[in-house]
Design a protein around this motif. Sequence first.
Motif, PDB file in Angstrom:
ATOM      1  N   GLU A 412       0.829  -1.206   0.000  1.00 51.31           N
ATOM      2  CA  GLU A 412       0.000   0.000   0.000  1.00 51.31           C
ATOM      3  C   GLU A 412       0.859   1.250   0.000  1.00 51.31           C
ATOM      4  OE1 GLU A 412      -3.965  -1.876   2.222  1.00 51.31           O
ATOM      5  OE2 GLU A 412      -2.718  -0.393   3.275  1.00 51.31           O
ATOM      6  N   SER A 413       1.967   1.225   0.722  1.00 55.15           N
ATOM      7  CA  SER A 413       2.878   2.375   0.743  1.00 55.15           C
ATOM      8  C   SER A 413       3.539   2.577  -0.621  1.00 55.15           C
ATOM      9  CB  SER A 413       3.944   2.164   1.823  1.00 55.15           C
ATOM     10  OG  SER A 413       4.900   3.202   1.793  1.00 55.15           O
ATOM     11  N   HIS A 414       3.991   1.476  -1.232  1.00 49.18           N
ATOM     12  CA  HIS A 414       4.631   1.573  -2.546  1.00 49.18           C
ATOM     13  C   HIS A 414       3.666   2.150  -3.578  1.00 49.18           C
ATOM     14  CE1 HIS A 414       6.948   0.565  -6.110  1.00 49.18           C
ATOM     15  NE2 HIS A 414       5.914  -0.128  -6.563  1.00 49.18           N
ATOM     16  N   LEU A 415       2.418   1.682  -3.569  1.00 46.71           N
ATOM     17  CA  LEU A 415       1.441   2.167  -4.539  1.00 46.71           C
ATOM     18  C   LEU A 415       1.050   3.617  -4.254  1.00 46.71           C
ATOM     19  CD1 LEU A 415      -0.775  -1.015  -4.969  1.00 46.71           C
ATOM     20  CD2 LEU A 415       0.893  -0.069  -6.573  1.00 46.71           C
ATOM     21  N   ALA A 416       0.980   3.980  -2.971  1.00 46.77           N
ATOM     22  CA  ALA A 416       0.649   5.358  -2.619  1.00 46.77           C
ATOM     23  C   ALA A 416       1.709   6.321  -3.150  1.00 46.77           C
ATOM     24  CB  ALA A 416       0.515   5.502  -1.098  1.00 46.77           C
ATOM     25  N   GLN A 417       2.973   5.898  -3.099  1.00 43.32           N
ATOM     26  CA  GLN A 417       4.057   6.723  -3.636  1.00 43.32           C
ATOM     27  C   GLN A 417       3.920   6.915  -5.140  1.00 43.32           C
ATOM     28  OE1 GLN A 417       7.785   4.963  -2.474  1.00 43.32           O
ATOM     29  NE2 GLN A 417       7.257   4.973  -0.310  1.00 43.32           N
ATOM     30  N   ASN A 418       3.196   6.006  -5.782  1.00 44.58           N
ATOM     31  CA  ASN A 418       2.968   6.102  -7.216  1.00 44.58           C
ATOM     32  C   ASN A 418       1.587   6.668  -7.551  1.00 44.58           C
ATOM     33  OD1 ASN A 418       5.254   4.577  -8.942  1.00 44.58           O
ATOM     34  ND2 ASN A 418       5.072   3.625  -6.926  1.00 44.58           N
TER      35      ASN A 418
END
Length: 446
Positions: A412-418
């Motif tokens: 979720e953090s990785h996708l939020a950064q994108n």
Amino acid sequence: MKTIGLLKAIAVTHKADKMKKEERYSLQQRRLKELVAHAKANSPYFSNLYQGIDESAPLSSLPVTNKSDLMAHFDDWLTDRSITRDMVDRFMADTSNVGRKLAGKYLVYTTSGSTGTPCIVLYDDTTINVSSAIGVLRSFARKQDMKSFMRSGGKTIALFADNGFYLGCGSVKYNLRKMPWKKAKMKTCDVRKPTSEIVNVLNDFQPSMIGCYPTAMELLAAEQEKGHLHIHPAIIMTGGEKLNADVRQHLSHAFDCYVQTNYSCTEGGTVACECTEQHFHINDDWVILEAVDENNQPVPFGTQSTKVLLTNLANKICPIIRFEITDRIVLHNEPCQCGNTRLWLTLEGRTDDILTFANGIRIAPLSLYATLKEVHGVERFQLIQICNDRLELRLLAVDQQKAFAEAKQAVESHLAQNGVTVEVVLSEKPPEANPISGKFKHIISL
């Protein structure tokens, strides 16, 4: 086995290119005999495994090895008795050591662990130099692309997972440590970065050559077509995934350059190089590939194997002999129009999906794969997009709830950064292969 220096490696590899098929086979068998004798004499693991087996025994009579067994007997596997698993683990605990030599002698690489526990492989100087020789002499399918690469500045960027001891970026970091004056010519970039950041890096660096996963390049092609990315590489070298024909054509059109790939793995280096006919010709002077069924019996030419047995003739520190790899290949013995007399293969590569979300943002599967495989305790995983903003995670882990909590936060953090907001939920199902094809995918879009 004597260490082969870089110039010697280039010379003997070039000489093999001029050999007839029969001469190359004799060279291969001589190197195999030397490797088996060295392994039997210096590796307690192989000494035990090869009890009663003569060094001149045919390859097909030698026992098959696999990742789980070699990792379980790591200290006995290595032929340098001064190196231990504990020493390697302590070295790898510090990622600033990527590109440095363990004990001043060996590069340390690890596989991605796509089929469970990662495999740790050490490269001695001979392995390093042979890999370099193959890269210099055989990596370009067309001579004009090498000339174009040099004329356009010779700047190379490796766009792969850059968060550990992986071959793609690790080899570039080694070369930069060895030749710091090439800092303006060589660069790594973590493929897991947001696309906008990668675009900025590429626009600033203006590479002549890009090494990258095909699915990640596909996303960058869209940025080039939108005008956000404006680079003019001389060549794109893909790896790590299967390069499908439609993706190859798309990349070639978007970047106006030749696009090619190769067949590589951490255990064997560059196993096969692509020719102008888009066939993978096996580097049979340094590598032996056996296409086999589930019982390790050879399959006929033209028949898809269940797996591959790999023998790396260059690596003497951690012998790779009849090592089981889950890739499925088809070996061909018919002549290739390019003129190369080596056997060639076709490969069923990874075919994970690009995920597309409601806001139109697309995420390359390798960035998600690289994120999830870092979660401690995960033995196997599968991430499935069941709708635009909901992902289902299938896990096999030592502590499933703890692993899921960490994986959920990481994804979720990785996708939020994108720029993507999603919910990751834990599936009741375990990771499973396609019931029809038998092929396992890590990242799936429904």
